[in-house]
Enzyme design. Structure first.
Site, mmCIF file in Angstrom:
data_model
loop_
_atom_site.group_PDB
_atom_site.id
_atom_site.type_symbol
_atom_site.label_atom_id
_atom_site.label_comp_id
_atom_site.label_asym_id
_atom_site.label_seq_id
_atom_site.Cartn_x
_atom_site.Cartn_y
_atom_site.Cartn_z
ATOM 1 N N GLY A 48 0.831 -1.211 0.000
ATOM 2 C CA GLY A 48 0.000 0.000 0.000
ATOM 3 C C GLY A 48 0.861 1.254 0.000
ATOM 4 N N SER A 57 -4.043 -7.604 1.329
ATOM 5 C CA SER A 57 -3.345 -8.735 0.695
ATOM 6 C C SER A 57 -2.555 -8.220 -0.495
ATOM 7 C CB SER A 57 -4.330 -9.788 0.176
ATOM 8 O OG SER A 57 -3.609 -10.834 -0.477
ATOM 9 N N LYS A 91 -0.054 -15.656 4.972
ATOM 10 C CA LYS A 91 -0.396 -15.266 6.346
ATOM 11 C C LYS A 91 -1.543 -14.255 6.387
ATOM 12 C CE LYS A 91 3.107 -14.586 9.273
ATOM 13 N NZ LYS A 91 4.487 -14.168 9.672
ATOM 14 N N ASN A 102 -7.775 -13.492 12.511
ATOM 15 C CA ASN A 102 -7.764 -12.393 13.496
ATOM 16 C C ASN A 102 -8.970 -11.473 13.311
ATOM 17 O OD1 ASN A 102 -5.375 -13.216 14.685
ATOM 18 N ND2 ASN A 102 -4.098 -11.968 13.345
ATOM 19 N N GLY A 126 -12.152 -13.027 14.478
ATOM 20 C CA GLY A 126 -12.185 -12.949 15.942
ATOM 21 C C GLY A 126 -12.599 -11.562 16.407
ATOM 22 N N TYR A 151 -1.528 -17.505 -3.062
ATOM 23 C CA TYR A 151 -2.649 -16.548 -3.063
ATOM 24 C C TYR A 151 -3.973 -17.307 -3.145
ATOM 25 C CZ TYR A 151 -5.411 -12.477 -4.653
ATOM 26 O OH TYR A 151 -6.336 -11.472 -4.782
#
Ligand code: UDP
Length: 328
Positions: free
Chosen positions: A37, A76, A92, A100, A103, A146
């Protein structure tokens, strides 16, 4: 005031989503680790009272204070050359990052939309691709990191939906283009326009008979917004069904830019899908959505954007921070 967390906020799609949710009157928290980014994509929002930015890698535990109504997981790497350079980070962010954020959504009682991809269909043997097609993916090929991360993303998102009753949405995004794509991210549209602007020949991979279907970013953002606000938890394709071969696309870019350069042919990368076209029946029926911007119009806006960038951007090899990130 409703609040939304947007991951991958400094990226191409994430930054357009931040703009849209600010325009809709939301409190927007943008999160990005800035490996692909670019904060320039968000500069214009920094002084906005409803916008906050968190510099964070969502593969690590994600904390956000206060209430959250919505989460959009768009972090991503998304270009084949990026995930070749940072394959483990790609896995990851799709796997642990999604876990995460699910959650967090559960803890905040928020609705979450995850960005899946037409890559879940791999090199498809069904054409056009409907959501019912399970795909044809090579798990150990260069795109596997990916594709399989995104397939896992869908699986765990569905599991949180059925097991925890979480409100989840899954969008399968087909090739999208528009302002704020990275000029040197390796994808076909910025590659061709960059080559034309530098006075280089346009590199078509393979014989150019492979197809893609390109959606303008504003159409995609509208589809995402509608899906988020719908009550539909199964995956939905969003993309523009207008399909073109890469060879014809190169000719369109040559006409658009007026370059006197020609097309040269390079080897086709491993596992490069031969054809790709979304079946958008579901999006039409469930969301009342279809693309509105035709390719000629979208390409013109995108070309004007690339032309407006400082000249040094044209010659920069990478617009990312891989080296710095990998050292950490
Ligand atoms: N491509 C090409 N020349 C380039 C870059 C890409 O011919 O300089 C081809 C690539 O092989 C693929 C298509 O354009 O068939 C779209 O590639 P892109 O990387 O944009 O995304 P993909 O849809 O493959 O994920």
């Amino acid at each position: 005031m409703k609040s939304v967390l947007i991951t991958g906020a400094a990226g191409f799609l994430g930054s357009h989503l931040c703009d849209r949710f600010i325009a809709e009157g939301f409190r927007v928290i943008g999160m990005d680790n800035l490996i692909t980014g670019n904060l320039k994509n968000l500069e214009h929002l920094f002084s906005h009272k409803n916008f906050e930015f968190y510099h964070h890698d969502v593969s690590k535990f994600v904390h956000v204070s206060g209430e959250l109504d919505y989460i959009l997981h768009f972090a991503s790497p998304a270009s084949p050359i990026d995930y070749l350079k940072i394959p483990i980070q790609t896995l990851k962010v799709g796997a642990m990052g999604t876990h995460n954020l699910l959650g967090l959504a559960k803890a905040k009682n928020a609705r979450i939309l995850v960005a899946s991809t037409s890559e879940v269909y791999g090199d498809p043997q069904v054409h056009p691709q409907t959501e019912a097609y399970w795909g044809h993916v090579n798990p150990v090929g260069p795109r596997g990191v990916y594709d399989e991360a995104k397939r896992y993303m869908e699986a765990i998102t569905m599991a949180y939906h059925t097991f925890h009753g979480l409100e989840t949405r899954i969008i399968r995004i087909f090739n999208t283009y528009g302002p704020r794509m990275r000029l040197n991210d390796g994808r076909v549209l910025p590659a061709f326009i960059g080559q034309a602007l530098r006075g280089e020949d346009l590199t078509v991979f393979g014989d150019g008979s492979q197809t893609r279907s390109f959606c303008y970013v504003d159409d995609l953002v509208e589809g995402i917004y509608r899906l988020l606000m719908s009550d539909y938890a199964s995956p939905v394709n969003i993309g523009n069904p207008n399909e073109i071969t890469i060879a014809d696309f190169a000719e369109e870019i040559i006409k658009l830019t007026g370059t006197s350069q020609k097309v040269i042919y390079k080897p086709l990368p491993t596992d490069d899908p031969m054809q790709r076209q979304p079946d958008i029946t579901k999006a039409r029926e469930i969301l009342g959505w279809e693309p509105k911007v035709d390719r000629a119009e979208g390409l013109k806006i995108t070309y004007d954007y690339f032309k407006s960038l400082p000249e040094e951007d044209l010659y920069r090899k990478d617009h990312n921070n891989f080296e710095e990130y990998i050292k950490r």
